[in-house]
Design a protein around this motif. Structure first.
Motif, short mmCIF file in Angstrom:
data_model
loop_
_atom_site.label_atom_id
_atom_site.label_comp_id
_atom_site.label_asym_id
_atom_site.label_seq_id
_atom_site.Cartn_x
_atom_site.Cartn_y
_atom_site.Cartn_z
N VAL A 170 0.87 -1.18 0.00
CA VAL A 170 0.00 0.00 0.00
C VAL A 170 0.91 1.23 0.00
CG1 VAL A 170 -1.77 1.27 1.24
CG2 VAL A 170 -1.76 -1.24 1.29
N ASP A 212 -3.26 4.69 -1.79
CA ASP A 212 -4.27 5.12 -0.82
C ASP A 212 -4.12 6.62 -0.55
OD1 ASP A 212 -5.94 5.55 1.30
OD2 ASP A 212 -5.05 4.02 2.61
N GLN A 239 -5.16 -1.12 -7.07
CA GLN A 239 -6.35 -0.57 -6.40
C GLN A 239 -6.04 0.86 -5.97
OE1 GLN A 239 -8.37 -3.12 -3.62
NE2 GLN A 239 -8.81 -1.40 -2.27
N ASN A 241 -7.57 3.95 -3.59
CA ASN A 241 -8.55 4.40 -2.60
C ASN A 241 -8.50 5.92 -2.48
OD1 ASN A 241 -8.93 1.66 -2.14
ND2 ASN A 241 -9.00 1.91 0.10
C1 LIG Z 1 -9.70 0.67 0.23
O1 LIG Z 1 -11.09 0.87 0.28
C2 LIG Z 1 -11.84 -0.34 0.36
C3 LIG Z 1 -13.31 0.05 0.28
O2 LIG Z 1 -13.59 1.08 1.15
C4 LIG Z 1 -11.48 -1.04 1.64
O3 LIG Z 1 -12.16 -2.27 1.69
C5 LIG Z 1 -9.99 -1.30 1.69
O4 LIG Z 1 -9.63 -1.85 2.92
C6 LIG Z 1 -9.24 -0.01 1.50
N1 LIG Z 1 -7.83 -0.29 1.42
C7 LIG Z 1 -6.95 0.45 2.08
C8 LIG Z 1 -5.54 0.06 1.90
O5 LIG Z 1 -7.27 1.38 2.78
#
Ligand SMILES: *[C@@H]1O[C@H](CO)[C@@H](O)[C@H](O)[C@H]1NC(C)=O
Ligand SMILES: *[C@@H]1O[C@H](CO)[C@@H](O)[C@H](O)[C@H]1NC(C)=O
Ligand SMILES: *[C@@H]1O[C@H](CO)[C@@H](O)[C@H](O)[C@H]1NC(C)=O
Ligand SMILES: *[C@@H]1O[C@H](CO)[C@@H](O)[C@H](O)[C@H]1NC(C)=O
Ligand SMILES: *[C@@H]1O[C@H](CO)[C@@H](O)[C@H](O)[C@H]1NC(C)=O
Ligand SMILES: *[C@@H]1O[C@H](CO)[C@@H](O)[C@H](O)[C@H]1NC(C)=O
Ligand SMILES: *[C@@H]1O[C@H](CO)[C@@H](O)[C@H](O)[C@H]1NC(C)=O
Ligand SMILES: CC(=O)N[C@H]1CO[C@H](CO)[C@@H](O)[C@@H]1O
Length: 811
Positions: A170, A212, A239, A241
């Motif tokens: 991350v 993130d 991913q 966020n």
């Molecule tokens: C990113 O967002 C998703 C959905 O809100 C969540 O499930 C996930 O844990 C988050 N990941 C991080 C690294 O914050």
């Protein structure tokens, strides 16, 4: 690449450099790290294999408790023996683990400087220091962990930033993050220019990473990834966020221009805009966007193909209504949405095609197999009108734009007859295969080329060692791993059934010598199965090239009847234009007469009759138009015969995100075949043509190879240049997005003004059941030619820069 064409877009205002308050809350150890520690406690005493201690770095690989939580990943755990064959420094290091450069990944330490050090070490091709380079590749590995960054991570030329698929790193921006983007692949320089010309940003990857931004205040216009890139680049398994707070200003991906490209397997949460994106063309597969205000803001394009886009809980799905600076023309040429879904979203697609119908063919739109669930409006016009109603239903097939159908051509808006997808779409959607990560493999299931004795130094003849690797790995069920390097071969290497072949930083197999010297006797460099073979073939992240004069070289010959799960991902050909090729500015300057020393390949890729189940994802077959290792991307004249010759009699085949450029007889040819789906396909005609033109190619016509007979094809007058796409004696071809470009006549772009760099570019002969959606052409007077007649004239279908038709059905 394309020549420099200024698009005069007012983009600067779209890319606000984050300005954040100075306060800085020290974050607690991130939940993700805690979870990783408990989840992977079994590996607390896990150690790298002994060979890894041969690392060039003296810093131990595992430096903290958190580092011990990196779950096993064969790619990281194996010995790191990658080299850059043509870097003058024999100690140049390809593999870089950010922890060896001091990154902690503990969710507490600011790792910005350490990650940037891992990327930049070793005199690499950095922003402002070089135009491009193939000699300083790097793999930058981030073990599982949370890496705090307060300023941008600056991605360098020819870099793969890779996390662990078993525990994605991350990259977490601090609350006080300041800078243009958390990962910046092409940072703006003080002179206002991008570090690298966006259309020349090749060979880049980011995969297995989470970015993130949720600590950054929602009110800050922060961006996760700045990604103006071109061919042979990809984002995969990423991913993002973003803040989901009301009024969020966060942006996920910002791409203002370029020529690509591939994006797949992405999830985005939140943000004002998940993808703020514009480029000539892109193929984008399997992207989920949740809880954004606008999921995709299409800044501009010539043609984009979105496949398996899943939009959930956004206010607006895809906004393609962007207008140009004077407000009287659209910016978006064409969009295809295939096998996609919109859920709980007020407006799925917003267009300006109806209210600002200029240029006439801009805003071309295809929706095919698009599922709506609780959607207000499926397609909304510029004035808010409902063009296509929403609800909860599946849009089978709907088009807006200029259509050429068996019963005539017209400005079309409405549903169209679906195609018979047959075995191309088991379960209804066109098949997709995710690039294998082999996440559960251990290092004992990997065979390394260097460990087996291959040198990969671009000098030694590695034919026997490479063959040994391929044979041994396939029979033992191991991954055949090509440590970064250039493996010179003087004869064919054969990839047997059960091959799982993986490169590192686009490892190169390069042919050389007399085996490949006869223009009339083509010989494969890499043979993917023999014609009687069947079984699994998985091949990824490599390049096949030639060195010097090789007019008999067929770089990739695909023969195998492949089993399910097979494919080729991020495998490219590169003919000339790189250090070590002997096909650079010094040997092959642009010249009035073709130089036989620069006849560099017979064919880039040949799919033969017995081949079946051919799955290609992000494949760029490139004859170089310029020298990547010259100081300023100097143009060169390198000559190859044929691009992709496809002759499988049965298929099925899926060609997602492929491009074929600068071959002298044609780019794509489909002969005596069918049962193929493709999109987006992109081509460029050689820049030297018509000097000589396709009739006078240095590669004599071979009837047994179904070469076009240009003396009969070129009947329209004007330049008789290579066809971009020729379809011969075939039925059942489905093209979802094509960009067939001819920018030059003998290195001059003057022909663009009259759209007459060549006279025909897509030729369909003695074929039926041909479906071409969102066809865009540049520089050709006739867009589509069938059995001796022009079907669609460019002048009738003017779009943003290319000319576009939304749909052609041959009947
Ligand atoms: C990113 O967002 C998703 C959905 O809100 C969540 O499930 C996930 O844990 C988050 N990941 C991080 C690294 O914050
Ligand atoms: C590691 O280093 C040792 C000692 O220098 C050498 O014998 C061995 O071959 C090396 N292993 C690899 C995989 O390079
Ligand atoms: C890409 O956009 C930037 C910013 O507007 C501009 O400076 C650059 O010239 C563009 N590049 C191309 C190839 O259009
Ligand atoms: C929908 O998106 C909004 C805005 O991001 C968010 O607040 C809300 O929780 C989301 N709803 C669901 C069900 O995820
Ligand atoms: C905007 O598009 C219209 C229609 O194609 C064109 O006439 C106009 O010149 C364009 N404006 C700019 C600034 O490109
Ligand atoms: C280390 O390298 C040697 C020679 O390269 C190889 O034989 C051996 O299997 C490797 N060991 C491990 C644990 O990978
Ligand atoms: C036309 O195509 C059909 C079927 O593919 C083939 O049998 C026939 O020989 C072709 N005709 C010519 C003149 O090539
Ligand atoms: C098929 C189609 O819609 N053709 C149009 C092409 O563009 C010209 C002018 O821009 C129109 O007049 C044609 O009707």
């Amino acid at each position: 690449m394309i020549p420099f064409i200024s698009l005069a877009l007012a983009l600067a205002s779209l890319f606000v450099v984050g300005a954040h308050s100075a306060h800085f809350d020290i974050p607690q150890v991130d939940e993700v790290v805690k979870e990783a520690i408990s989840e992977y406690s079994a590996y607390l005493h896990y150690h790298a294999p002994a060979n890894a201690s041969n690392s060039t770095f003296t810093t131990p690989r595992f430096t903290s408790l958190v580092a011990l939580t990196d779950p096993p990943y064969w790619f990281a755990d194996q010995p790191h023996q990658g080299k850059s064959a043509f870097n003058p420094d024999p100690n140049y290091v390809v593999w870089r683990n950010v922890k060896d450069y001091g990154a902690k990944g503990d969710g507490v330490t600011d790792d910005t400087a350490a990650i940037n050090a891992a990327i930049s070490a070793g005199g690499r091709c950095g922003p402002g220091t070089c135009a491009s380079s193939t000699t300083t590749p790097a793999v930058v590995y981030l073990p599982a962990g949370t890496y705090l960054v307060s300023q941008p991570i600056i991605d360098y030329y020819y870099t793969q930033i890779i996390g662990n698929p078993n525990g994605r790193a991350v990259i977490k921006a601090t609350a006080a993050f300041s800078g243009a983007a958390v990962i910046d692949a092409d940072p703006y320089q003080s002179n206002g220019n991008q570090a690298w010309g966006a259309t020349n940003v090749f060979y880049r990857e980011i995969k297995n990473i989470v970015v993130d931004l949720t600590s950054i205040p929602a009110s800050s216009a922060a961006t996760a990834i700045h990604w103006p890139t071109a061919q042979a680049t990809n984002l995969q398994n990423v991913q993002i966020n973003l803040s989901q707070a009301s009024g969020t200003q966060h942006v996920g991906l910002f791409c203002e221009n370029g020529s690509g490209g591939w994006i797949s397997d992405i999830v985005v949460y939140g943000g004002k805009i998940a993808f703020n994106i514009g480029s000539q063309q892109f193929t984008i597969r399997n992207v989920q966007i949740n809880n954004a205000v606008t999921a995709i803001n299409q800044l501009w394009d010539w043609g984009f193909t979105y496949k398996s886009l899943q939009i959930d809980n956004c206010s607006l799905g895809l906004d393609m209504s962007a207008l140009n600076q004077t407000g009287n023309g659209q910016n978006v040429g064409s969009i295809i949405l295939l096998d996609s879904s919109f859920t709980n979203t007020a407006i799925a697609v917003k267009t300006a095609h109806d209210t600002v119908p200029a240029p006439p063919s801009a805003g071309s739109l295809i929706l095919e197999n698009v599922a709506l669930s609780n959607v207000g409006i499926a397609v909304q016009g510029g004035n808010g009108a409902t063009i296509l109603a929403g609800g909860s239903q599946t849009i089978s097939a709907w088009a807006q734009g200029h259509a050429y159908l068996p019963d005539g051509n017209r400005n079309y808006e409405g549903f169209y007859g679906g195609n018979g997808r047959g075995n191309l779409a088991p379960g209804g959607k066109y098949l997709e295969q995710v690039k294998p990560a082999y996440a559960d493999y251990t290092t004992s299931q990997v065979l390394s080329a260097r460990s087996l004795g291959a040198k990969g130094d671009g000098v030694t003849d590695d034919t026997a060692a490479v063959q040994k690797l391929l044979t041994q790995a396939a029979s033992a069920g191991q991954i055949a791993f090509f440590d970064a390097g250039t493996y010179k071969v003087t004869g064919t290497v054969y990839m047997p059934p059960s091959s799982r072949v993986v490169g590192e930083s686009y490892s190169v197999i390069m042919s050389a010598g007399s085996t490949f010297s006869n223009v009339n006797n083509p010989v494969p460099v890499v043979q993917v199965g023999k014609s009687s073979d069947s079984g699994l073939i998985q091949w990824q992240e490599m390049i096949v090239s030639t060195q010097g004069s090789q007019p008999g070289a067929v770089l990739i010959e695909w023969n195998i009847a492949a089993s399910s799960g097979s494919g080729m991902w991020d495998v490219h050909t590169r003919v000339g234009g790189f250090a070590g090729s002997n096909l650079q500015v010094a040997q092959c300057p642009t010249s009035a007469a073709p130089n036989p020393n620069c006849y560099a390949a017979h064919t880039s890729m040949h799919v033969t009759q017995g081949a079946s189940n051919i799955y290609l994802e992000n494949v760029w077959l490139w004859t170089a138009d310029h020298d990547i290792d010259s100081a300023d991307n100097t143009q060169i004249s390198v000559y190859t015969g044929r691009g992709l010759l496809y002759e499988s009699t049965s298929g099925p085949a899926w060609l997602y995100g492929t491009a074929v450029e600068h071959h002298s007889l044609y780019q794509y040819q489909f002969a005596n075949t069918g049962n193929v789906v493709m999109g987006f396909i992109q081509t460029e005609t050689p820049y030297y043509q018509p000097n000589p033109d396709a009739r006078n190619s240095p590669y004599p016509r071979m009837a047994s190879w179904n070469d076009p007979d240009y003396s009969t094809i070129c009947t329209l007058g004007g330049s008789c240049d290579a066809l971009a796409l020729r379809i011969l004696n075939s039925r059942g071809l489905y093209v979802y997005g094509a960009g067939l470009y001819s920018f030059f006549n003998d290195y001059s772009t003057a022909c663009l003004a009259g759209t007459n760099c060549q006279s025909q570019i897509l030729d369909i002969e003695n074929s039926s059941g041909i479906y071409v959606y969102a066809l865009s052409t540049v520089g050709t007077t006739c867009m589509l030619y069938r059995d001796g007649k022009c079907i669609a004239e460019a002048a009738d279908n003017v779009s943003v820069f290319p000319d576009t038709i939304v749909m052609y059905q041959s009947g």
